[in-house]
Write a protein that holds these residues in place. Structure first.
Motif, PDB file in Angstrom:
ATOM      1  N   LEU A 147       9.269   6.580 -10.221  1.00  0.00           N
ATOM      2  CA  LEU A 147       9.275   5.208 -10.725  1.00  0.00           C
ATOM      3  C   LEU A 147       7.845   4.730 -10.975  1.00  0.00           C
ATOM      4  CD1 LEU A 147      10.943   2.509 -11.218  1.00  0.00           C
ATOM      5  CD2 LEU A 147      10.194   1.929  -8.908  1.00  0.00           C
ATOM      6  N   LEU A 148       6.953   5.000 -10.040  1.00  0.00           N
ATOM      7  CA  LEU A 148       5.559   4.590 -10.203  1.00  0.00           C
ATOM      8  C   LEU A 148       4.925   5.249 -11.421  1.00  0.00           C
ATOM      9  CD1 LEU A 148       4.404   4.597  -6.482  1.00  0.00           C
ATOM     10  CD2 LEU A 148       4.655   2.604  -7.991  1.00  0.00           C
ATOM     11  N   GLU A 149       5.255   6.492 -11.666  1.00  0.00           N
ATOM     12  CA  GLU A 149       4.707   7.177 -12.845  1.00  0.00           C
ATOM     13  C   GLU A 149       5.217   6.523 -14.127  1.00  0.00           C
ATOM     14  OE1 GLU A 149       2.234   9.086 -12.747  1.00  0.00           O
ATOM     15  OE2 GLU A 149       2.261   9.668 -10.648  1.00  0.00           O
ATOM     16  N   LEU A 150       6.493   6.135 -14.162  1.00  0.00           N
ATOM     17  CA  LEU A 150       7.038   5.452 -15.340  1.00  0.00           C
ATOM     18  C   LEU A 150       6.346   4.114 -15.563  1.00  0.00           C
ATOM     19  CD1 LEU A 150      10.880   6.117 -14.952  1.00  0.00           C
ATOM     20  CD2 LEU A 150       9.255   7.318 -16.455  1.00  0.00           C
ATOM     21  N   VAL A 151       6.121   3.380 -14.482  1.00  0.00           N
ATOM     22  CA  VAL A 151       5.433   2.086 -14.555  1.00  0.00           C
ATOM     23  C   VAL A 151       4.013   2.273 -15.089  1.00  0.00           C
ATOM     24  CG1 VAL A 151       4.389   0.314 -13.057  1.00  0.00           C
ATOM     25  CG2 VAL A 151       6.832   0.876 -12.842  1.00  0.00           C
ATOM     26  N   CYS A 152       3.295   3.235 -14.531  1.00  0.00           N
ATOM     27  CA  CYS A 152       1.917   3.482 -14.970  1.00  0.00           C
ATOM     28  C   CYS A 152       1.875   3.972 -16.408  1.00  0.00           C
ATOM     29  CB  CYS A 152       1.236   4.477 -14.030  1.00  0.00           C
ATOM     30  SG  CYS A 152       0.909   3.790 -12.393  1.00  0.00           S
ATOM     31  N   LEU A 153       2.819   4.797 -16.779  1.00  0.00           N
ATOM     32  CA  LEU A 153       2.887   5.287 -18.154  1.00  0.00           C
ATOM     33  C   LEU A 153       3.128   4.132 -19.118  1.00  0.00           C
ATOM     34  CD1 LEU A 153       2.947   7.513 -20.282  1.00  0.00           C
ATOM     35  CD2 LEU A 153       5.346   7.935 -19.647  1.00  0.00           C
ATOM     36  N   ARG A 154       4.080   3.254 -18.802  1.00  0.00           N
ATOM     37  CA  ARG A 154       4.403   2.159 -19.718  1.00  0.00           C
ATOM     38  C   ARG A 154       3.231   1.201 -19.872  1.00  0.00           C
ATOM     39  NH1 ARG A 154       5.279   0.956 -24.126  1.00  0.00           N
ATOM     40  NH2 ARG A 154       6.285  -1.000 -24.642  1.00  0.00           N
ATOM     41  N   ALA A 155       2.595   0.812 -18.786  1.00  0.00           N
ATOM     42  CA  ALA A 155       1.431  -0.082 -18.889  1.00  0.00           C
ATOM     43  C   ALA A 155       0.330   0.579 -19.710  1.00  0.00           C
ATOM     44  CB  ALA A 155       0.923  -0.450 -17.503  1.00  0.00           C
ATOM     45  N   SER A 156       0.118   1.863 -19.491  1.00  0.00           N
ATOM     46  CA  SER A 156      -0.927   2.591 -20.209  1.00  0.00           C
ATOM     47  C   SER A 156      -0.623   2.699 -21.695  1.00  0.00           C
ATOM     48  CB  SER A 156      -1.109   3.981 -19.590  1.00  0.00           C
ATOM     49  OG  SER A 156      -1.477   3.864 -18.233  1.00  0.00           O
ATOM     50  N   GLN A 157       0.655   2.846 -22.049  1.00  0.00           N
ATOM     51  CA  GLN A 157       1.043   2.850 -23.462  1.00  0.00           C
ATOM     52  C   GLN A 157       0.720   1.504 -24.105  1.00  0.00           C
ATOM     53  OE1 GLN A 157       5.201   3.783 -22.998  1.00  0.00           O
ATOM     54  NE2 GLN A 157       4.904   5.955 -23.480  1.00  0.00           N
ATOM     55  N   ILE A 158       1.098   0.434 -23.428  1.00  0.00           N
ATOM     56  CA  ILE A 158       0.863  -0.912 -23.957  1.00  0.00           C
ATOM     57  C   ILE A 158      -0.631  -1.156 -24.144  1.00  0.00           C
ATOM     58  CG2 ILE A 158       0.979  -3.386 -23.399  1.00  0.00           C
ATOM     59  CD1 ILE A 158       3.660  -2.681 -21.918  1.00  0.00           C
ATOM     60  N   ASN A 159      -1.433  -0.723 -23.176  1.00  0.00           N
ATOM     61  CA  ASN A 159      -2.874  -0.970 -23.213  1.00  0.00           C
ATOM     62  C   ASN A 159      -3.638   0.035 -24.077  1.00  0.00           C
ATOM     63  OD1 ASN A 159      -2.895  -3.266 -21.550  1.00  0.00           O
ATOM     64  ND2 ASN A 159      -2.734  -1.984 -19.731  1.00  0.00           N
ATOM     65  N   GLY A 160      -2.966   1.064 -24.546  1.00  0.00           N
ATOM     66  CA  GLY A 160      -3.624   2.050 -25.392  1.00  0.00           C
ATOM     67  C   GLY A 160      -4.634   2.907 -24.662  1.00  0.00           C
ATOM     68  N   CYS A 161      -4.364   3.219 -23.411  1.00  0.00           N
ATOM     69  CA  CYS A 161      -5.280   4.051 -22.627  1.00  0.00           C
ATOM     70  C   CYS A 161      -4.829   5.512 -22.696  1.00  0.00           C
ATOM     71  CB  CYS A 161      -5.344   3.589 -21.173  1.00  0.00           C
ATOM     72  SG  CYS A 161      -6.559   4.530 -20.210  1.00  0.00           S
ATOM     73  N   VAL A 162      -5.463   6.271 -23.579  1.00  0.00           N
ATOM     74  CA  VAL A 162      -5.072   7.665 -23.789  1.00  0.00           C
ATOM     75  C   VAL A 162      -5.259   8.493 -22.522  1.00  0.00           C
ATOM     76  CG1 VAL A 162      -7.309   8.359 -24.766  1.00  0.00           C
ATOM     77  CG2 VAL A 162      -5.243   9.621 -25.370  1.00  0.00           C
ATOM     78  N   TYR A 163      -6.313   8.225 -21.766  1.00  0.00           N
ATOM     79  CA  TYR A 163      -6.553   8.980 -20.532  1.00  0.00           C
ATOM     80  C   TYR A 163      -5.383   8.793 -19.564  1.00  0.00           C
ATOM     81  CZ  TYR A 163      -8.765  10.768 -16.313  1.00  0.00           C
ATOM     82  OH  TYR A 163      -9.034  11.498 -15.181  1.00  0.00           O
ATOM     83  N   LEU A 184       8.139   2.780  -2.717  1.00  0.00           N
ATOM     84  CA  LEU A 184       8.504   2.956  -4.124  1.00  0.00           C
ATOM     85  C   LEU A 184       8.491   4.442  -4.464  1.00  0.00           C
ATOM     86  CD1 LEU A 184       6.443   0.102  -5.809  1.00  0.00           C
ATOM     87  CD2 LEU A 184       8.928   0.190  -5.486  1.00  0.00           C
ATOM     88  N   ALA A 185       9.488   4.876  -5.180  1.00  0.00           N
ATOM     89  CA  ALA A 185       9.611   6.291  -5.540  1.00  0.00           C
ATOM     90  C   ALA A 185       8.479   6.690  -6.492  1.00  0.00           C
ATOM     91  CB  ALA A 185      10.964   6.546  -6.194  1.00  0.00           C
ATOM     92  N   LYS A 186       7.919   7.861  -6.254  1.00  0.00           N
ATOM     93  CA  LYS A 186       6.819   8.360  -7.100  1.00  0.00           C
ATOM     94  C   LYS A 186       7.226   8.431  -8.572  1.00  0.00           C
ATOM     95  CE  LYS A 186       3.041  11.373  -7.582  1.00  0.00           C
ATOM     96  NZ  LYS A 186       2.137  10.597  -8.382  1.00  0.00           N
ATOM     97  N   GLU A 190       8.551  -3.716  -1.332  1.00  0.00           N
ATOM     98  CA  GLU A 190       8.497  -2.902  -2.550  1.00  0.00           C
ATOM     99  C   GLU A 190       8.024  -3.723  -3.745  1.00  0.00           C
ATOM    100  OE1 GLU A 190      12.008   0.375  -1.674  1.00  0.00           O
ATOM    101  OE2 GLU A 190      12.560  -1.596  -2.481  1.00  0.00           O
ATOM    102  N   LEU A 191       8.488  -4.962  -3.817  1.00  0.00           N
ATOM    103  CA  LEU A 191       8.065  -5.832  -4.909  1.00  0.00           C
ATOM    104  C   LEU A 191       6.566  -6.111  -4.821  1.00  0.00           C
ATOM    105  CD1 LEU A 191       9.100  -7.272  -7.401  1.00  0.00           C
ATOM    106  CD2 LEU A 191       9.754  -9.198  -5.960  1.00  0.00           C
ATOM    107  N   ALA A 192       6.071  -6.308  -3.607  1.00  0.00           N
ATOM    108  CA  ALA A 192       4.622  -6.486  -3.423  1.00  0.00           C
ATOM    109  C   ALA A 192       3.875  -5.243  -3.896  1.00  0.00           C
ATOM    110  CB  ALA A 192       4.313  -6.787  -1.964  1.00  0.00           C
ATOM    111  N   ALA A 193       4.380  -4.076  -3.553  1.00  0.00           N
ATOM    112  CA  ALA A 193       3.742  -2.828  -3.988  1.00  0.00           C
ATOM    113  C   ALA A 193       3.805  -2.688  -5.504  1.00  0.00           C
ATOM    114  CB  ALA A 193       4.401  -1.627  -3.308  1.00  0.00           C
ATOM    115  N   LEU A 194       4.910  -3.113  -6.113  1.00  0.00           N
ATOM    116  CA  LEU A 194       5.033  -3.064  -7.569  1.00  0.00           C
ATOM    117  C   LEU A 194       4.006  -3.978  -8.230  1.00  0.00           C
ATOM    118  CD1 LEU A 194       6.574  -1.966 -10.039  1.00  0.00           C
ATOM    119  CD2 LEU A 194       8.174  -3.895  -9.760  1.00  0.00           C
ATOM    120  N   VAL A 195       3.818  -5.163  -7.689  1.00  0.00           N
ATOM    121  CA  VAL A 195       2.803  -6.087  -8.216  1.00  0.00           C
ATOM    122  C   VAL A 195       1.422  -5.437  -8.150  1.00  0.00           C
ATOM    123  CG1 VAL A 195       1.610  -8.281  -7.797  1.00  0.00           C
ATOM    124  CG2 VAL A 195       4.118  -8.188  -7.725  1.00  0.00           C
ATOM    125  N   VAL A 196       1.093  -4.832  -7.015  1.00  0.00           N
ATOM    126  CA  VAL A 196      -0.209  -4.171  -6.856  1.00  0.00           C
ATOM    127  C   VAL A 196      -0.314  -2.971  -7.790  1.00  0.00           C
ATOM    128  CG1 VAL A 196      -1.722  -2.949  -5.231  1.00  0.00           C
ATOM    129  CG2 VAL A 196      -0.515  -5.019  -4.504  1.00  0.00           C
TER     130      VAL A 196
END
Length: 148
Positions: free
Chosen positions: A34-50, A30-32, A119-125
């Motif tokens: 893309l992973l940053e976008l995924v982590c950013l979006r989940a963190s926005q939803i969860n309200g994790c400022v850090y 998985l492209a780095k 890649e899908l397995a890595a995305l799930v993790v």
């Protein structure tokens, strides 16, 4: 906002285990960005400022544009994202909001159309891992690195 505790020093073995999950995801194809976008979006939803601070900064250092970073929260309406990124963001939202929605067959099939099984397995993790990090960050009120 005051940080409640330094979980890393109190639960070091747990942090090491989480870091192992991060290494697994980083070693995937998985492209780095893309992973940053995924982590950013989940963190926005969860309200994790850090984690919002960390992943937006990491994405910026990796060459991500301001326009795309600002638009992650409204990615469905924004023209800046590829079909693959949209599939990953849709999966991220569904897998992050399990208490109010489900990872539907449609969302799964859309992701499966854009990623190999590995890649899908890595995305799930990746999504599971960032959600765990978010919960630790929110519960302990971790102070963003850029604020320190």
């Amino acid at each position: 906002m005051t940080e409640r505790m330094d979980l890393g020093s109190l639960a070091g073995e747990a942090y090491k285990a989480m870091a192992g999950l991060d290494r697994f995801v980083a070693a995937s194809t998985l492209a780095k960005p893309l992973l940053e976008l995924v982590c950013l979006r989940a963190s926005q939803i969860n309200g994790c400022v850090y984690c919002v601070d960390m992943h937006s900064s990491d994405a910026k250092r990796a060459g991500e544009s301001d326009a795309r970073l600002h638009a992650v929260a409204v990615w469905r309406e924004a023209p800046f994202f590829t079909r693959q990124e949209r599939a990953a963001l849709a999966f991220t939202e569904a897998a992050t909001r399990l208490s109010t929605t489900d990872v539907t067959d449609e969302v799964w099939e859309q992701a499966a159309a854009h990623f190999t099984q590995q890649e899908l397995a890595a995305l799930v993790v990746a999504v599971a891992t960032i959600n765990a990090w978010n919960r630790m960050g929110v519960a302990t009120r971790m102070t963003p690195e850029s604020y320190k």
